[in-house]
Scaffold this motif. Structure first.
Motif, short mmCIF file in Angstrom:
data_model
loop_
_atom_site.label_atom_id
_atom_site.label_comp_id
_atom_site.label_asym_id
_atom_site.label_seq_id
_atom_site.Cartn_x
_atom_site.Cartn_y
_atom_site.Cartn_z
N ILE A 122 1.12 -1.20 0.26
CA ILE A 122 0.23 -0.07 -0.09
C ILE A 122 1.06 1.33 0.06
O ILE A 122 1.93 0.96 0.29
N ARG A 123 0.00 1.94 -1.08
CA ARG A 123 0.83 3.71 -0.48
C ARG A 123 -0.19 4.60 -0.05
O ARG A 123 -1.35 4.51 -0.72
N SER A 124 0.01 5.89 0.37
CA SER A 124 -0.56 6.96 0.75
C SER A 124 0.42 8.10 0.17
O SER A 124 1.45 8.70 -0.34
N SER A 125 -0.39 9.00 0.96
CA SER A 125 0.10 11.05 0.75
C SER A 125 1.55 10.62 1.83
O SER A 125 1.50 9.55 2.58
N GLU A 126 2.67 11.65 1.52
CA GLU A 126 3.49 11.56 2.47
C GLU A 126 2.72 11.72 3.89
O GLU A 126 3.97 11.22 5.14
N ALA A 127 2.20 12.70 4.24
CA ALA A 127 1.24 12.72 5.54
C ALA A 127 1.11 11.94 6.20
O ALA A 127 1.26 11.45 7.14
N ASN A 128 0.42 11.16 5.04
CA ASN A 128 0.09 9.88 5.83
C ASN A 128 0.43 9.08 6.30
O ASN A 128 0.18 7.89 6.82
N THR A 129 1.61 9.10 5.16
CA THR A 129 2.60 7.50 5.53
C THR A 129 3.56 8.18 6.94
O THR A 129 4.54 7.16 7.81
N ARG A 130 4.19 9.74 6.96
CA ARG A 130 5.22 9.57 8.14
C ARG A 130 3.84 9.50 8.72
O ARG A 130 4.26 8.94 10.03
N GLU A 131 3.14 9.52 9.56
CA GLU A 131 1.86 9.58 10.32
C GLU A 131 2.17 7.46 10.36
O GLU A 131 2.17 7.66 11.79
N LEU A 132 1.56 7.41 10.14
CA LEU A 132 1.79 5.51 10.18
C LEU A 132 3.69 5.39 10.22
O LEU A 132 3.42 4.90 11.46
N ALA A 133 4.22 5.56 10.36
CA ALA A 133 6.09 5.72 10.16
C ALA A 133 5.91 6.16 11.84
O ALA A 133 6.50 5.17 12.59
N ASN A 134 5.87 6.73 12.49
CA ASN A 134 5.42 7.63 13.55
C ASN A 134 4.99 5.91 14.33
O ASN A 134 5.45 5.73 15.38
N VAL A 135 3.42 5.72 13.93
CA VAL A 135 3.47 4.23 15.18
C VAL A 135 4.19 3.70 14.88
O VAL A 135 4.16 3.02 16.07
N LEU A 136 4.78 3.68 13.89
CA LEU A 136 5.78 2.40 14.02
C LEU A 136 6.79 2.14 14.40
O LEU A 136 7.76 0.58 14.30
N ALA A 137 7.57 3.21 14.67
CA ALA A 137 8.32 4.54 15.37
C ALA A 137 9.82 3.93 14.33
O ALA A 137 11.42 3.52 14.39
N MET A 138 9.24 3.93 13.05
CA MET A 138 10.01 3.91 12.04
C MET A 138 10.33 5.19 11.82
O MET A 138 10.05 6.87 11.07
N LYS A 139 11.96 5.15 11.64
CA LYS A 139 11.94 6.70 11.35
C LYS A 139 13.13 6.29 9.09
O LYS A 139 13.52 5.52 9.55
N TYR A 140 13.14 7.64 8.92
CA TYR A 140 13.02 7.33 7.65
C TYR A 140 13.84 8.30 7.01
O TYR A 140 12.93 9.53 7.26
N LYS A 141 14.54 8.71 5.57
CA LYS A 141 15.43 10.61 5.35
C LYS A 141 15.38 9.45 3.89
O LYS A 141 15.89 8.75 3.27
N GLN A 142 14.82 10.88 2.63
CA GLN A 142 15.05 11.11 1.64
C GLN A 142 16.17 11.63 1.50
O GLN A 142 16.25 12.90 1.55
N ILE A 143 17.27 10.82 0.55
CA ILE A 143 18.91 10.94 0.69
C ILE A 143 18.76 11.39 -0.77
O ILE A 143 20.21 12.20 -1.03
N SER A 144 18.35 10.89 -1.68
CA SER A 144 18.61 11.35 -3.10
C SER A 144 17.62 10.94 -3.98
O SER A 144 16.35 10.86 -2.47
N PRO A 145 17.25 11.58 -4.83
CA PRO A 145 15.58 11.14 -5.56
C PRO A 145 14.59 9.82 -5.56
O PRO A 145 13.85 9.85 -5.48
N MET A 146 15.01 9.39 -5.81
CA MET A 146 15.51 7.62 -5.35
C MET A 146 15.81 6.57 -4.57
O MET A 146 15.40 5.43 -4.47
N ASP A 147 16.48 7.17 -2.88
CA ASP A 147 17.25 6.50 -2.34
C ASP A 147 16.89 7.45 -1.02
O ASP A 147 16.38 8.47 -0.50
N PHE A 148 16.28 6.46 0.07
CA PHE A 148 16.29 6.65 1.15
C PHE A 148 16.89 5.67 2.47
O PHE A 148 17.20 4.80 2.45
N SER A 149 17.10 6.56 3.92
CA SER A 149 17.78 5.84 4.44
C SER A 149 17.29 5.84 5.28
O SER A 149 15.79 6.25 6.31
N HIS A 150 16.54 4.08 5.85
CA HIS A 150 16.08 4.14 6.71
C HIS A 150 15.82 2.84 7.71
O HIS A 150 16.80 2.02 8.27
#
Length: 192
Positions: free
Chosen positions: A128-156
């Motif tokens: 599943i996918r959603s908006s950035e805001a919804n994704t961040r909200e669920l990530a906070n619930v899951l205690a999951m941190k992520y950060k975009q480090i380039s256009p197609m890459d994330f640290s998480h």
């Protein structure tokens, strides 16, 4: 450390849910239930769901993105191994949920391709996918941190979470290439 993580996740979930319960549809949900989140999510087949639509199922959740070449493939294989060890005969009782942290690029077509590549077959698998805001909200619930480090890459973070049929967090596994037996036990325990 794990107890502290569980306390933090529960506290974050409580705060987020209290703030988002304006559209609460079920009055008998525990205030800490993930099903209180009102966000809408697009599945790999293009249909929309709310997390509440998964009520009554044991959820094993992980946040990934399709272009990841390092941790996400390993997390996905962990999820697949968990499914194999759980070996549950009734897929109606559980869902393995992949949540995109890159909703801009993880189109339904890419999510379908990802599911096919990893042979995540059956209706017990959701991507599943959603908006950035919804994704961040669920990530906070899951205690999951992520950060975009380039256009197609994330640290998480690398966290797999298990939720009860009522949407309550019962277990988390942090890291990759870590024994999954406790996660399998948590899923089996919730299926009883």
């Amino acid at each position: 450390m794990k107890n502290l993580l569980k306390i933090i996740v529960t506290a974050c979930l409580s705060l987020i849910i209290l703030n988002s319960c304006q559209e609460k549809t079920s009055e008998n949900l525990d205030p800490n239930s993930i099903f209180n989140l009102s966000s809408k999510w697009e599945q790999a087949d293009g249909t929309k769901i709310k997390l509440e639509d998964l009520k009554g199922k044991v959820l094993t959740m992980v946040m990934v993105y399709t272009s990841c070449k390092t941790a996400c493939p390993k997390l996905t294989l962990d999820m697949k191994a968990i499914e194999a060890k759980v070996g549950h005969k009734n897929p109606e009782d559980l869902r393995y949920v992949l949540i995109s942290i890159d909703p801009e690029h993880d189109t339904p077509e890419k999510m379908q391709e990802f599911l096919k590549t990893y042979q995540l077959n059956g209706k017990q698998w959701l991507f599943i996918r959603s908006s950035e805001a919804n994704t961040r909200e669920l990530a906070n619930v899951l205690a999951m941190k992520y950060k975009q480090i380039s256009p197609m890459d994330f640290s998480h973070s690398n966290i797999i979470s298990v939720f009860s049929k009522d949407g309550l967090l019962v277990h988390q596994k942090e890291g990759i290439n870590i024994d999954i037996d406790k996660t399998v036990s948590a899923v089996k325990s919730e299926l009883k």
